[in-house]
Design a protein around this motif. Structure first.
Motif, PDB file in Angstrom:
ATOM      1  N   PHE A 136      44.178  34.568  35.048  1.00  0.00           N
ATOM      2  CA  PHE A 136      42.922  34.973  35.686  1.00  0.00           C
ATOM      3  C   PHE A 136      42.776  36.502  35.647  1.00  0.00           C
ATOM      4  O   PHE A 136      43.762  37.233  35.808  1.00  0.00           O
ATOM      5  N   PRO A 137      41.547  36.988  35.421  1.00  0.00           N
ATOM      6  CA  PRO A 137      41.328  38.444  35.382  1.00  0.00           C
ATOM      7  C   PRO A 137      41.827  39.127  36.654  1.00  0.00           C
ATOM      8  O   PRO A 137      41.750  38.566  37.753  1.00  0.00           O
ATOM      9  N   THR A 138      42.339  40.330  36.511  1.00  0.00           N
ATOM     10  CA  THR A 138      42.830  41.099  37.651  1.00  0.00           C
ATOM     11  C   THR A 138      41.747  42.032  38.172  1.00  0.00           C
ATOM     12  O   THR A 138      40.889  42.507  37.413  1.00  0.00           O
ATOM     13  N   ILE A 139      41.796  42.303  39.465  1.00  0.00           N
ATOM     14  CA  ILE A 139      40.796  43.175  40.084  1.00  0.00           C
ATOM     15  C   ILE A 139      41.088  44.644  39.782  1.00  0.00           C
ATOM     16  O   ILE A 139      40.192  45.457  39.622  1.00  0.00           O
ATOM     17  N   TYR A 140      42.382  44.945  39.700  1.00  0.00           N
ATOM     18  CA  TYR A 140      42.807  46.322  39.446  1.00  0.00           C
ATOM     19  C   TYR A 140      43.632  46.390  38.170  1.00  0.00           C
ATOM     20  O   TYR A 140      44.304  45.443  37.793  1.00  0.00           O
ATOM     21  N   ARG A 141      43.569  47.546  37.535  1.00  0.00           N
ATOM     22  CA  ARG A 141      44.366  47.804  36.346  1.00  0.00           C
ATOM     23  C   ARG A 141      45.392  48.880  36.673  1.00  0.00           C
ATOM     24  O   ARG A 141      45.039  49.922  37.227  1.00  0.00           O
TER      25      ARG A 141
ATOM     26  N   HIS B  44      46.921  31.338  36.755  1.00  0.00           N
ATOM     27  CA  HIS B  44      47.913  32.373  37.047  1.00  0.00           C
ATOM     28  C   HIS B  44      47.213  33.510  37.788  1.00  0.00           C
ATOM     29  O   HIS B  44      46.422  34.266  37.194  1.00  0.00           O
ATOM     30  N   ALA B  45      47.456  33.599  39.079  1.00  0.00           N
ATOM     31  CA  ALA B  45      46.769  34.579  39.920  1.00  0.00           C
ATOM     32  C   ALA B  45      47.642  34.925  41.112  1.00  0.00           C
ATOM     33  O   ALA B  45      48.350  34.065  41.637  1.00  0.00           O
ATOM     34  N   ASN B  46      47.572  36.174  41.551  1.00  0.00           N
ATOM     35  CA  ASN B  46      48.397  36.623  42.676  1.00  0.00           C
ATOM     36  C   ASN B  46      47.603  37.107  43.880  1.00  0.00           C
ATOM     37  O   ASN B  46      47.970  36.849  45.012  1.00  0.00           O
ATOM     38  N   SER B  47      46.515  37.826  43.678  1.00  0.00           N
ATOM     39  CA  SER B  47      45.776  38.401  44.809  1.00  0.00           C
ATOM     40  C   SER B  47      44.889  37.356  45.476  1.00  0.00           C
ATOM     41  O   SER B  47      44.526  36.337  44.877  1.00  0.00           O
TER      42      SER B  47
END
Length: 434
Positions: free
Chosen positions: A183-188, A250-253
Motif C-alpha cells: 500500500f502507498p505510504t503517506i511519508y517518504r 502490506h501497511a503499517n500506519s
C-alpha cells in the motif's frame, strides 16, 4: 566485469555444494504413535500424557493416554516422549525462503519482478526447494511457509509450501493463495537506515491509491464478463472477487490500514489480511468489525517514533488479541530468510509481554493457518489434519529449550541434520582430538 561475474558464480557454486544435502523424507508407510508427551494442540488447549497417532500422513488420534485403552500393536512405530512436548508445525507467512540464496549473487535472487502491477507473477515458479537456508529453519520447528514475492505496487501471488520437498510441485500445500499489495505510504523517508535523511509528505498518495483502485475495478469488470481478448494480468485477480484468494495489504500506519480496508470494500474484495500492521492497534475495532486479521511485523524491533513506548512492538500481539483481532506473526525485514529460524522466539517474546504461552503459540500455528486459509489442513493437532508436527525436549518458544528430537511433515520423518550441524560435528571431532 566478466572476471567479477565469474568469481561470484564460482563462489556461489562452491557455497551451495559444500556438504551435500539430505534427500527429502520418503512417504509415510508405517503408522506412528507418540505417547506420554505434553501435547500443545495449537488451539489454546494442552493434553498432559497425550497419545498422538498418525497414519498415511494424517493425524488419526489425539487423546489423553490415561483416558483410553491403547492397543500399541495397532501402530507399527511407538515413540515414548515422556517429559517432552509435541507441537503442530510452525508456519512462516510472508516469507522469501527459497527465492533468494545469496543476496550478493544476482543470479540467485528471484524475489521481485520488473513492473508495478504484477498480480500474475507467481512466486511458486521461482521457489527453490533445494535452498540451503530452508534446511536450517526446520530444526526450530518451522515446517511450512508462505512464499511471497516482493517489489512493485502489486507484487504478485504467493503460495504455501511445506519445507521438505524435491521441487515446488512436491512442496505445494496451497497454490496461489493470495495477492500482495504494497500500500502507498503517506511519508517518504530519505537516506538509509544507517544514515536517515529527511522525511517528506508523499504528494502522490491519493493518486497512487486511485491507480490501484482503477486497476481493481478494471479487473473486476474483466472477470465478470466474457472478454473478446484474453488478459492474463487481469485474469489472475479473479480469486479476489470470488473469495478463493486473499488480498494481503502490506501497511503499517493507521491511515494506510484504514484506506486499505476502504479500498477493499469499495472493490468488493471478500478476504483481506493486513501484513505489517504496526499501528493496527489504533484500528483494532475497525479490523474486528470487518473480520480482518493481521500478520504482525517482526516484533524484535524498535518503535516507529520517539514518543512511543519502547516495548510497544512486544506488546502489540497482546493488545490486538484482547481486541478480538486474529493475529499471526511474520518475519520480513533484514536478513529475513536466515532469521526465519527465530520465528518461535518472536512468539516467546509476545508471551513474555502479556499473552499466555498457548495464546502465543497460536500466533505461529492456528491463527496463521486461519489467515492463510489452510486451517482445514494444518495449524493444530486434530484428527483428520496433516501430520505436520514435531517433538521438542522443552518449551518450543524458548531458545534455551527448543531442541527437536523428531519432526514430521505429512507423516514423513524428517532428517534434522543440516550442513551446519555437519560442520559442527566435524570440527568438534577435530578439536576433541587435541
Amino acid at each position: 566485469m566478466r572476471k567479477n561475474i565469474s568469481l561470484l558464480l564460482f563462489l556461489f557454486v562452491i557455497t551451495t555444494n559444500t556438504n551435500a544435502q539430505h534427500s527429502p523424507a520418503k512417504k509415510q508407510t508405517k503408522s506412528i504413535l507418540i505417547l506420554n508427551a505434553t501435547a500443545h494442540l495449537g488451539n489454546g488447549k494442552i493434553i498432559e500424557n497425550s497419545a498422538i497417532g498418525f497414519k498415511d500422513g494424517k493425524i488419526v488420534l489425539v487423546a489423553d493416554s490415561k483416558l483410553i485403552r491403547l492397543a500399541k500393536d495397532a501402530y507399527e512405530v511407538t515413540i515414548d516422549a515422556s517429559g517432552k512436548h509435541v507441537y503442530p508445525g510452525f508456519i512462516a507467512p510472508n516469507s522469501t525462503l527459497g527465492l533468494v540464496e545469496i543476496d550478493a549473487v544476482k543470479s540467485s535472487d528471484d524475489e521481485s519482478e520488473i513492473g508495478d502491477l504484477n498480480p500474475n507473477v507467481r512466486s511458486i515458479i521461482a521457489y527453490n526447494a533445494d535452498s540451503k537456508v530452508i534446511e536450517t529453519v526446520r530444526p526450530n520447528g518451522i515446517l511450512m511457509a508462505q512464499i511471497t514475492p516482493r517489489g512493485g505496487r502489486i507484487s504478485g501471488t504467493s503460495s504455501i509450501v511445506q519445507l521438505d520437498a524435491w521441487n515446488y510441485n512436491d512442496a505445494l500445500i496451497k497454490e496461489n493463495d493470495g495477492i500482495h499489495l504494497d500500500f502507498p505510504t503517506i511519508y517518504r523517508k530519505g537516506g538509509s537506515k544507517f544514515e536517515p535523511g529527511s522525511i517528506s509528505v508523499n504528494k502522490d498518495y491519493i493518486k497512487q491509491i486511485n491507480e490501484v483502485s482503477v486497476f481493481l475495478k478494471n479487473s473486476k469488470a474483466y472477470n465478470s464478463s466474457e472478454a473478446k481478448e484474453r488478459n492474463l494480468v487481469l485474469e489472475s485477480t479473479k480469486g479476489l472477487f470470488d473469495g478463493t484468494q486473499t488480498l494481503f495489504i502490506h501497511a503499517n500506519s493507521e491511515k494506510q490500514i484504514i484506506d486499505g480496508i476502504q479500498l477493499a470494500k469499495d472493490n468488493e474484495i471478500k478476504k483481506v489480511v493486513i501484513v505489517g500492521g504496526f499501528e493496527a492497534y489504533k484500528s483494532a475495532d475497525l479490523l474486528k468489525e470487518n473480520g480482518i486479521g493481521v500478520l504482525l511485523r517482526r516484533v524484535h524491533d524498535l518503535p516507529e517514533r520517539d514518543d512511543q513506548d519502547v516495548d510497544l512492538p512486544y506488546k502489540m500481539a497482546k493488545i490486538l488479541t484482547d481486541k478480538g483481532v486474529v493475529v499471526g506473526l511474520e518475519n520480513s525485514g533484514d536478513m529475513e530468510r536466515m532469521n526465519t529460524r527465530n520465528l518461535p522466539f518472536l512468539a516467546g517474546t509476545c508471551a513474555a509481554y502479556g499473552l499466555d504461552k498457548e495464546q502465543a503459540l497460536q500466533l505461529i500455528t492456528s491463527n496463521t493457518a486461519k489467515l492463510l486459509s489452510i486451517d482445514d489442513l494444518c495449524g493444530t493437532l486434530e484428527e483428520g489434519k496433516d501430520a505436520t508436527l514435531f517433538i521438542s525436549e522443552g518449551d518450543a518458544l524458548d531458545m534455551r529449550t527448543n531442541k527437536l528430537t523428531a519432526a514430521f511433515i505429512q507423516g514423513r520423518t524428517l532428517n534434522l541434520e543440516t550442513h551446519q550441524t555437519e560442520l559442527y560435528k566435524k570440527y568438534k571431532e577435530k578439536y576433541n582430538q587435541k
